[in-house]
Design a protein around this motif. Structure first.
Motif, PDB file in Angstrom:
ATOM      1  N   PHE A 168      -7.928  -1.690  -2.418  1.00 18.60           N
ATOM      2  CA  PHE A 168      -8.128  -0.753  -3.518  1.00 18.60           C
ATOM      3  C   PHE A 168      -8.079   0.678  -3.010  1.00 18.60           C
ATOM      4  O   PHE A 168      -8.707   1.016  -2.003  1.00 18.60           O
ATOM      5  CB  PHE A 168      -9.479  -1.001  -4.203  1.00 18.60           C
ATOM      6  CG  PHE A 168      -9.545  -2.300  -4.941  1.00 18.60           C
ATOM      7  CD1 PHE A 168      -9.083  -2.404  -6.248  1.00 18.60           C
ATOM      8  CD2 PHE A 168     -10.064  -3.439  -4.325  1.00 18.60           C
ATOM      9  CE1 PHE A 168      -9.133  -3.610  -6.925  1.00 18.60           C
ATOM     10  CE2 PHE A 168     -10.122  -4.653  -5.002  1.00 18.60           C
ATOM     11  CZ  PHE A 168      -9.660  -4.737  -6.305  1.00 18.60           C
ATOM     12  N   ASP A 169      -7.328   1.499  -3.738  1.00 12.80           N
ATOM     13  CA  ASP A 169      -7.182   2.919  -3.398  1.00 12.80           C
ATOM     14  C   ASP A 169      -7.060   3.684  -4.708  1.00 12.80           C
ATOM     15  O   ASP A 169      -6.645   3.113  -5.723  1.00 12.80           O
ATOM     16  CB  ASP A 169      -5.922   3.119  -2.531  1.00 12.80           C
ATOM     17  CG  ASP A 169      -5.936   4.423  -1.746  1.00 12.80           C
ATOM     18  OD1 ASP A 169      -5.855   5.501  -2.374  1.00 12.80           O
ATOM     19  OD2 ASP A 169      -6.012   4.360  -0.515  1.00 12.80           O
ATOM     20  N   ASP A 170      -7.404   4.961  -4.691  1.00 13.00           N
ATOM     21  CA  ASP A 170      -7.304   5.739  -5.934  1.00 13.00           C
ATOM     22  C   ASP A 170      -5.945   6.393  -6.109  1.00 13.00           C
ATOM     23  O   ASP A 170      -5.679   6.969  -7.161  1.00 13.00           O
ATOM     24  CB  ASP A 170      -8.397   6.806  -6.004  1.00 13.00           C
ATOM     25  CG  ASP A 170      -8.232   7.897  -4.949  1.00 13.00           C
ATOM     26  OD1 ASP A 170      -7.937   7.564  -3.781  1.00 13.00           O
ATOM     27  OD2 ASP A 170      -8.398   9.082  -5.277  1.00 13.00           O
ATOM     28  N   LYS A 171      -5.080   6.307  -5.086  1.00 11.80           N
ATOM     29  CA  LYS A 171      -3.773   6.950  -5.157  1.00 11.80           C
ATOM     30  C   LYS A 171      -2.656   5.901  -5.220  1.00 11.80           C
ATOM     31  O   LYS A 171      -2.569   5.021  -4.365  1.00 11.80           O
ATOM     32  CB  LYS A 171      -3.569   7.890  -3.969  1.00 11.80           C
ATOM     33  CG  LYS A 171      -4.494   9.103  -3.999  1.00 11.80           C
ATOM     34  CD  LYS A 171      -4.202  10.035  -2.840  1.00 11.80           C
ATOM     35  CE  LYS A 171      -4.933  11.348  -3.008  1.00 11.80           C
ATOM     36  NZ  LYS A 171      -6.386  11.198  -3.114  1.00 11.80           N
ATOM     37  N   PHE A 181       3.402  -4.032   2.464  1.00 12.34           N
ATOM     38  CA  PHE A 181       3.010  -4.862   3.603  1.00 12.34           C
ATOM     39  C   PHE A 181       2.422  -6.194   3.141  1.00 12.34           C
ATOM     40  O   PHE A 181       1.892  -6.954   3.960  1.00 12.34           O
ATOM     41  CB  PHE A 181       2.011  -4.111   4.484  1.00 12.34           C
ATOM     42  CG  PHE A 181       2.654  -3.103   5.391  1.00 12.34           C
ATOM     43  CD1 PHE A 181       3.157  -3.484   6.636  1.00 12.34           C
ATOM     44  CD2 PHE A 181       2.806  -1.793   4.992  1.00 12.34           C
ATOM     45  CE1 PHE A 181       3.764  -2.569   7.468  1.00 12.34           C
ATOM     46  CE2 PHE A 181       3.413  -0.863   5.816  1.00 12.34           C
ATOM     47  CZ  PHE A 181       3.899  -1.252   7.057  1.00 12.34           C
ATOM     48  N   GLY A 182       2.488  -6.460   1.848  1.00 16.34           N
ATOM     49  CA  GLY A 182       2.031  -7.739   1.333  1.00 16.34           C
ATOM     50  C   GLY A 182       0.580  -7.770   0.889  1.00 16.34           C
ATOM     51  O   GLY A 182       0.094  -8.819   0.446  1.00 16.34           O
ATOM     52  N   LEU A 183      -0.135  -6.643   1.016  1.00 13.26           N
ATOM     53  CA  LEU A 183      -1.514  -6.603   0.557  1.00 13.26           C
ATOM     54  C   LEU A 183      -1.554  -6.715  -0.965  1.00 13.26           C
ATOM     55  O   LEU A 183      -0.656  -6.228  -1.656  1.00 13.26           O
ATOM     56  CB  LEU A 183      -2.188  -5.295   0.990  1.00 13.26           C
ATOM     57  CG  LEU A 183      -2.251  -5.000   2.495  1.00 13.26           C
ATOM     58  CD1 LEU A 183      -2.837  -3.614   2.732  1.00 13.26           C
ATOM     59  CD2 LEU A 183      -3.077  -6.046   3.215  1.00 13.26           C
ATOM     60  N   ARG A 184      -2.593  -7.340  -1.481  1.00  9.70           N
ATOM     61  CA  ARG A 184      -2.773  -7.426  -2.929  1.00  9.70           C
ATOM     62  C   ARG A 184      -3.443  -6.129  -3.370  1.00  9.70           C
ATOM     63  O   ARG A 184      -4.677  -6.022  -3.439  1.00  9.70           O
ATOM     64  CB  ARG A 184      -3.594  -8.668  -3.263  1.00  9.70           C
ATOM     65  CG  ARG A 184      -2.815  -9.944  -2.902  1.00  9.70           C
ATOM     66  CD  ARG A 184      -3.684 -11.175  -2.807  1.00  9.70           C
ATOM     67  NE  ARG A 184      -4.279 -11.539  -4.080  1.00  9.70           N
ATOM     68  CZ  ARG A 184      -4.998 -12.659  -4.263  1.00  9.70           C
ATOM     69  NH1 ARG A 184      -5.183 -13.492  -3.253  1.00  9.70           N
ATOM     70  NH2 ARG A 184      -5.511 -12.931  -5.436  1.00  9.70           N
ATOM     71  N   ALA A 185      -2.617  -5.137  -3.634  1.00 14.04           N
ATOM     72  CA  ALA A 185      -3.073  -3.757  -3.761  1.00 14.04           C
ATOM     73  C   ALA A 185      -3.168  -3.309  -5.211  1.00 14.04           C
ATOM     74  O   ALA A 185      -2.303  -3.641  -6.039  1.00 14.04           O
ATOM     75  CB  ALA A 185      -2.127  -2.839  -2.988  1.00 14.04           C
ATOM     76  N   HIS A 186      -4.214  -2.522  -5.506  1.00 17.61           N
ATOM     77  CA  HIS A 186      -4.455  -2.054  -6.863  1.00 17.61           C
ATOM     78  C   HIS A 186      -4.987  -0.628  -6.848  1.00 17.61           C
ATOM     79  O   HIS A 186      -5.762  -0.259  -5.960  1.00 17.61           O
ATOM     80  CB  HIS A 186      -5.469  -2.953  -7.573  1.00 17.61           C
ATOM     81  CG  HIS A 186      -5.103  -4.402  -7.562  1.00 17.61           C
ATOM     82  ND1 HIS A 186      -4.202  -4.940  -8.449  1.00 17.61           N
ATOM     83  CD2 HIS A 186      -5.512  -5.425  -6.752  1.00 17.61           C
ATOM     84  CE1 HIS A 186      -4.064  -6.232  -8.199  1.00 17.61           C
ATOM     85  NE2 HIS A 186      -4.847  -6.546  -7.177  1.00 17.61           N
ATOM     86  N   VAL A 187      -4.594   0.144  -7.862  1.00 18.53           N
ATOM     87  CA  VAL A 187      -5.148   1.484  -8.055  1.00 18.53           C
ATOM     88  C   VAL A 187      -6.493   1.353  -8.745  1.00 18.53           C
ATOM     89  O   VAL A 187      -6.601   0.743  -9.809  1.00 18.53           O
ATOM     90  CB  VAL A 187      -4.208   2.362  -8.908  1.00 18.53           C
ATOM     91  CG1 VAL A 187      -4.854   3.728  -9.169  1.00 18.53           C
ATOM     92  CG2 VAL A 187      -2.860   2.540  -8.214  1.00 18.53           C
ATOM     93  N   LEU A 188      -7.527   1.906  -8.121  1.00 17.82           N
ATOM     94  CA  LEU A 188      -8.869   1.870  -8.694  1.00 17.82           C
ATOM     95  C   LEU A 188      -9.172   3.206  -9.355  1.00 17.82           C
ATOM     96  O   LEU A 188      -9.022   4.263  -8.739  1.00 17.82           O
ATOM     97  CB  LEU A 188      -9.900   1.559  -7.610  1.00 17.82           C
ATOM     98  CG  LEU A 188     -11.355   1.391  -8.057  1.00 17.82           C
ATOM     99  CD1 LEU A 188     -12.082   0.399  -7.146  1.00 17.82           C
ATOM    100  CD2 LEU A 188     -12.115   2.722  -8.066  1.00 17.82           C
ATOM    101  N   ASP A 189      -9.596   3.150 -10.604  1.00 19.67           N
ATOM    102  CA  ASP A 189     -10.064   4.323 -11.343  1.00 19.67           C
ATOM    103  C   ASP A 189     -11.571   4.171 -11.487  1.00 19.67           C
ATOM    104  O   ASP A 189     -12.050   3.266 -12.180  1.00 19.67           O
ATOM    105  CB  ASP A 189      -9.377   4.379 -12.715  1.00 19.67           C
ATOM    106  CG  ASP A 189      -9.793   5.591 -13.534  1.00 19.67           C
ATOM    107  OD1 ASP A 189     -10.846   6.194 -13.242  1.00 19.67           O
ATOM    108  OD2 ASP A 189      -9.064   5.938 -14.486  1.00 19.67           O
TER     109      ASP A 189
END
Length: 207
Positions: A168-171, A181-189
């Motif tokens: 999780f990242d805000d950007k 890179f295969g991470l299950r990535a999401h924008v966190l608000d």
């Protein structure tokens, strides 16, 4: 597939940050520089965040640029750390991370940050650092998100299995880089946790 690790950004993910607070701090003390000097300050800060200069050098360079007397480094430190409001901890996110960590999910911090802020955060919110298993900081890796190098380093040194890792990242640009890179990535608000954070935790349990 269950996840084995939770990779968390810090700024506006675990702790709220507000750059306007730094400007306010400087203005209230009559120290706010002109636009040219401000750009130079930001360049010094960026170099510090990338690990090009240490905390002492950062504070000294900023002190001279602000035309402060010897010993003025402490004012610079206060101004720089003012980016964190007193109630910076995003309670809902931290509580969820702690619950998952107690269930065996590894917690990894992945942040563009600097040694000055790291020292301050560890002193003010030690509970975050007690929970985390490892941390990857731009100033120590000498690479800033979304540079590929910082993700490669995190995956390698933290032994992450990308398809079993939530990030999780805000950007959005950082999330895209992590997803590459295969991470299950999401924008966190942080103001919309019910939509951007909690729904993705339902399968977050170790195998």
């Amino acid at each position: 597939m269950s996840i084995h690790a939770l990779v968390m950004d810090i700024g506006n993910v675990l702790l709220r940050v507000d750059p306007a607070r730094v400007e306010k701090f400087l203005k209230e003390r009559g120290l706010y520089p002109g636009e040219h000097e401000l750009r130079r300050l930001l360049a010094i800060a960026r170099l510090h965040e990338r690990g090009g200069i240490d905390a002492n050098d950062f504070l000294s360079r900023c002190r001279r640029l602000l035309d402060l007397p010897v010993g003025g480094e402490e004012i610079v430190r206060e101004a720089w750390n003012a980016v964190f409001p007193p109630d910076a901890l995003i309670e809902g996110v931290f509580a969820a991370c702690r619950r998952l960590h107690e269930r065996g999910v590894r917690l990894v911090l992945l942040s563009n940050t600097n040694e000055t802020h790291i020292r301050f955060m560890r002193s003010q919110w030690p509970e975050i650092f007690r929970e985390c298993d490892s941390a990857v900081y731009s100033c120590r890796v000498r690479a800033l998100k979304p540079d590929a190098a910082i993700y490669e380093y995190a995956i390698r040194t933290c032994a992450l299995i990308p398809e079993r890792t939530l990030y999780f990242d805000d950007k959005a640009e950082n999330v895209r880089a992590g997803a590459a890179f295969g991470l299950r990535a999401h924008v966190l608000d942080a103001d919309r946790l019910e939509q951007t954070f909690f729904p993705f935790l339902k399968d977050a349990c170790p195998a």
